[in-house]
Design a protein around this motif. Sequence first.
Motif, mmCIF file in Angstrom:
data_model
loop_
_atom_site.group_PDB
_atom_site.id
_atom_site.type_symbol
_atom_site.label_atom_id
_atom_site.label_comp_id
_atom_site.label_asym_id
_atom_site.label_seq_id
_atom_site.Cartn_x
_atom_site.Cartn_y
_atom_site.Cartn_z
ATOM 1 N N ASN A 303 0.801 -1.227 0.000
ATOM 2 C CA ASN A 303 0.000 0.000 0.000
ATOM 3 C C ASN A 303 0.832 1.275 0.000
ATOM 4 O O ASN A 303 0.411 2.280 -0.584
ATOM 5 N N PRO A 304 2.002 1.316 0.663
ATOM 6 C CA PRO A 304 2.801 2.548 0.588
ATOM 7 C C PRO A 304 3.185 2.942 -0.835
ATOM 8 O O PRO A 304 3.445 4.117 -1.105
ATOM 9 N N TYR A 305 3.211 1.982 -1.747
ATOM 10 C CA TYR A 305 3.591 2.260 -3.131
ATOM 11 C C TYR A 305 2.384 2.595 -4.009
ATOM 12 O O TYR A 305 2.538 2.791 -5.209
ATOM 13 N N GLY A 306 1.191 2.670 -3.393
ATOM 14 C CA GLY A 306 -0.004 3.069 -4.121
ATOM 15 C C GLY A 306 -1.035 1.960 -4.196
ATOM 16 O O GLY A 306 -0.704 0.769 -4.205
ATOM 17 N N ALA A 307 -2.312 2.366 -4.276
ATOM 18 C CA ALA A 307 -3.407 1.401 -4.322
ATOM 19 C C ALA A 307 -3.340 0.538 -5.575
ATOM 20 O O ALA A 307 -3.659 -0.660 -5.545
ATOM 21 N N ALA A 308 -2.934 1.122 -6.691
ATOM 22 C CA ALA A 308 -2.842 0.356 -7.933
ATOM 23 C C ALA A 308 -1.767 -0.722 -7.822
ATOM 24 O O ALA A 308 -1.955 -1.861 -8.272
ATOM 25 N N THR A 309 -0.625 -0.384 -7.221
ATOM 26 C CA THR A 309 0.430 -1.380 -7.005
ATOM 27 C C THR A 309 -0.079 -2.514 -6.128
ATOM 28 O O THR A 309 0.138 -3.697 -6.416
ATOM 29 N N ILE A 316 -1.338 -10.383 -9.904
ATOM 30 C CA ILE A 316 -0.263 -11.056 -10.638
ATOM 31 C C ILE A 316 0.275 -12.239 -9.840
ATOM 32 O O ILE A 316 0.561 -13.309 -10.395
ATOM 33 N N CYS A 317 0.399 -12.065 -8.539
ATOM 34 C CA CYS A 317 0.890 -13.158 -7.700
ATOM 35 C C CYS A 317 -0.057 -14.349 -7.732
ATOM 36 O O CYS A 317 0.384 -15.512 -7.665
ATOM 37 N N GLN A 318 -1.343 -14.092 -7.836
ATOM 38 C CA GLN A 318 -2.302 -15.181 -7.941
ATOM 39 C C GLN A 318 -2.164 -15.920 -9.270
ATOM 40 O O GLN A 318 -2.611 -17.069 -9.390
ATOM 41 N N CYS A 319 -1.574 -15.281 -10.262
ATOM 42 C CA CYS A 319 -1.362 -15.920 -11.570
ATOM 43 C C CYS A 319 -0.081 -16.751 -11.605
ATOM 44 O O CYS A 319 0.133 -17.497 -12.578
ATOM 45 N N PRO A 367 11.420 1.091 1.603
ATOM 46 C CA PRO A 367 12.559 1.347 0.701
ATOM 47 C C PRO A 367 12.112 1.882 -0.659
ATOM 48 O O PRO A 367 11.233 1.313 -1.304
ATOM 49 N N PHE A 368 12.707 3.010 -1.060
ATOM 50 C CA PHE A 368 12.462 3.632 -2.370
ATOM 51 C C PHE A 368 10.977 3.967 -2.593
ATOM 52 O O PHE A 368 10.499 3.969 -3.718
ATOM 53 N N VAL A 369 10.265 4.268 -1.508
ATOM 54 C CA VAL A 369 8.821 4.474 -1.617
ATOM 55 C C VAL A 369 8.481 5.726 -2.428
ATOM 56 O O VAL A 369 7.413 5.801 -3.047
ATOM 57 N N ASP A 370 9.370 6.710 -2.435
ATOM 58 C CA ASP A 370 9.102 7.953 -3.169
ATOM 59 C C ASP A 370 9.718 7.962 -4.563
ATOM 60 O O ASP A 370 9.663 8.979 -5.257
ATOM 61 N N GLU A 371 10.300 6.844 -4.955
ATOM 62 C CA GLU A 371 10.896 6.727 -6.280
ATOM 63 C C GLU A 371 10.011 5.855 -7.175
ATOM 64 O O GLU A 371 9.392 4.904 -6.701
ATOM 65 N N ASP A 372 9.991 6.181 -8.458
ATOM 66 C CA ASP A 372 9.159 5.416 -9.378
ATOM 67 C C ASP A 372 9.585 3.955 -9.454
ATOM 68 O O ASP A 372 8.755 3.061 -9.604
ATOM 69 N N TYR A 373 10.905 3.713 -9.343
ATOM 70 C CA TYR A 373 11.373 2.338 -9.471
ATOM 71 C C TYR A 373 11.122 1.517 -8.210
ATOM 72 O O TYR A 373 11.260 0.291 -8.224
ATOM 73 N N GLY A 374 10.760 2.186 -7.120
ATOM 74 C CA GLY A 374 10.522 1.463 -5.874
ATOM 75 C C GLY A 374 9.395 0.452 -5.987
ATOM 76 O O GLY A 374 9.502 -0.675 -5.498
ATOM 77 N N LYS A 375 8.309 0.871 -6.667
ATOM 78 C CA LYS A 375 7.172 -0.038 -6.794
ATOM 79 C C LYS A 375 7.489 -1.221 -7.695
ATOM 80 O O LYS A 375 6.954 -2.323 -7.512
ATOM 81 N N TYR A 376 8.399 -1.021 -8.656
ATOM 82 C CA TYR A 376 8.774 -2.133 -9.528
ATOM 83 C C TYR A 376 9.658 -3.137 -8.784
ATOM 84 O O TYR A 376 9.544 -4.354 -8.996
ATOM 85 N N VAL A 378 9.599 -3.766 -5.493
ATOM 86 C CA VAL A 378 8.785 -4.544 -4.559
ATOM 87 C C VAL A 378 7.884 -5.515 -5.316
ATOM 88 O O VAL A 378 7.641 -6.649 -4.868
ATOM 89 N N ALA A 379 7.399 -5.109 -6.488
ATOM 90 C CA ALA A 379 6.569 -6.008 -7.290
ATOM 91 C C ALA A 379 7.376 -7.223 -7.739
ATOM 92 O O ALA A 379 6.886 -8.367 -7.686
ATOM 93 N N ILE A 380 8.609 -7.000 -8.180
ATOM 94 C CA ILE A 380 9.460 -8.108 -8.631
ATOM 95 C C ILE A 380 9.727 -9.069 -7.484
ATOM 96 O O ILE A 380 9.697 -10.307 -7.661
ATOM 97 N N MET A 381 9.981 -8.539 -6.286
ATOM 98 C CA MET A 381 10.244 -9.397 -5.140
ATOM 99 C C MET A 381 9.033 -10.253 -4.789
ATOM 100 O O MET A 381 9.154 -11.449 -4.500
ATOM 101 N N TRP A 382 7.859 -9.643 -4.827
ATOM 102 C CA TRP A 382 6.637 -10.392 -4.542
ATOM 103 C C TRP A 382 6.426 -11.498 -5.566
ATOM 104 O O TRP A 382 6.150 -12.644 -5.208
ATOM 105 N N ILE A 383 6.565 -11.168 -6.824
ATOM 106 C CA ILE A 383 6.338 -12.159 -7.878
ATOM 107 C C ILE A 383 7.367 -13.280 -7.787
ATOM 108 O O ILE A 383 7.039 -14.467 -7.956
ATOM 109 N N PHE A 384 8.621 -12.920 -7.500
ATOM 110 C CA PHE A 384 9.681 -13.927 -7.413
ATOM 111 C C PHE A 384 9.409 -14.906 -6.280
ATOM 112 O O PHE A 384 9.591 -16.129 -6.441
ATOM 113 N N VAL A 385 8.981 -14.408 -5.129
ATOM 114 C CA VAL A 385 8.683 -15.285 -3.995
ATOM 115 C C VAL A 385 7.600 -16.286 -4.372
ATOM 116 O O VAL A 385 7.711 -17.496 -4.090
#
Length: 448
Positions: A303-309, A316-319, A367-376, A378-385
């Motif tokens: 949620n810190p990275y935005g509702a859309a994230t 995506i993780c469910q897929c 981490p990197f919550v105010d940077e555009d790449y921060g959400k990417y 965290v998304a990669i880490m979630w998907i990788f797990v």
Amino acid sequence: MEGHKKSTTQTTKSRKIIGYVLFLLFGIGTWLNLNGIWIELPLLIPRLSEGWGLSPQLGMASNIANIGPVIIALIRYIIGESSAYEVPSICVIYTVGITVPIILSFTWFKQVYIFGTNRSLYLLVLGFFLALVNCTSSVTYLPFVNRFDPKWLNIYFGGESLSSLLPAILGLLQGVGKSDCIPSPTNPLILIEKTYPPRFSIEVYLSCLSVLMCLSFIAFLLLWKTQPKSNKPVKNPEPVEETLLDEIIKVETVHTNEEIKIEVVNTNDEKFTKKTIAYLVIILWTSILLIGCIPSINSFSLNPYGAATFHYVIIICQCCYPLVSFISTLYPQLFTVTMVRIIISTILGTLAFIYIMLTAFLSPCSPFVDEDYGKYIVAIMWIFVYLIFYYERIALGNYMNSTSGHRGLFWYGLLTQAGAFTGAVLIFTLNAYGIFKERSFCGTYHCS
């Protein structure tokens, strides 16, 4: 003569397709409802009084439901490890899984004043019952599938993966709605969040889950009614009497004339080795992380990275499970179990989990919550797990089925639920002590 062979080939293909469909639909009934509730969290959290704390509370409520597998384990012990408990248990699972989403569609938003605050008692209690039957499916569905030829196990896993994919597709169609910051009616200097509704309501979403459970129930009934009457394991199984299931899902290949038939469990294959026990420990550990901890911290991590994230990463993780299951069907050699491969994948998945846990622990300044790449990141880490641990789940599931049979699959499911409960208790306790903090959508933070 050629016309007769062509007709026989077409009939064989039709039976094979019917068999695939039945096992896929049956597998869908495993985690469909609970996965659906988790996918709806981005829509539920802004509308309920618990806010971000809803994730650990729902995680705890759903994992208390692990009493279900414990009850099944006791029943199995009392009746001497017979499989007689499976069919009645599965029927109860479907009864609850079909009716509760309908009830929940009329009550999810209701609040009850308890211990000095409003609480989403209806959602938590009904979510508990959905989790109760979903958790119990781990120790009933897999042993039930063990009655069939091992070739059907991956098809079942494909159906189980669809229990994640189908709610995810519904979530994509539904959307998360938009959020804006508007001046507060009482103080124009203060900005508050205003959310807009998605394409269709939560009520419609829950009704769709109930319909899918009905289809899965029909598939189960077709499989159940066409099984041999004797479920008792024998050491030297004799050929069983041909039943309607042979007529429905028998596969006769033109060149080898092989048939997929029901097999009676061979108790000689149900021995545990030291390697098997080590793999069961890994199943417990990965279940603690993947099923227990991660869902309970999703709001604080994403949620810190935005509702859309938050919304789309969850979907995506469910897929990931369907994707890994599909790869296992195309390239089964990649899922051959070796100790080195399993240890490496466990270490990599654990490291990715540590980063996810760090994002939740450091919220609102993740981490990197105010940077555009921060959400990417965290998304990669979630998907990788999800990818790496689902890889282990399928690989070790097949390993248990081939080396330990019914007993191995039972303990596979039981330790999965034990790990889920342990992880949920850990996160619930940390949240109760205020370890995790929310980040307001319209707030201003200095996280540099």
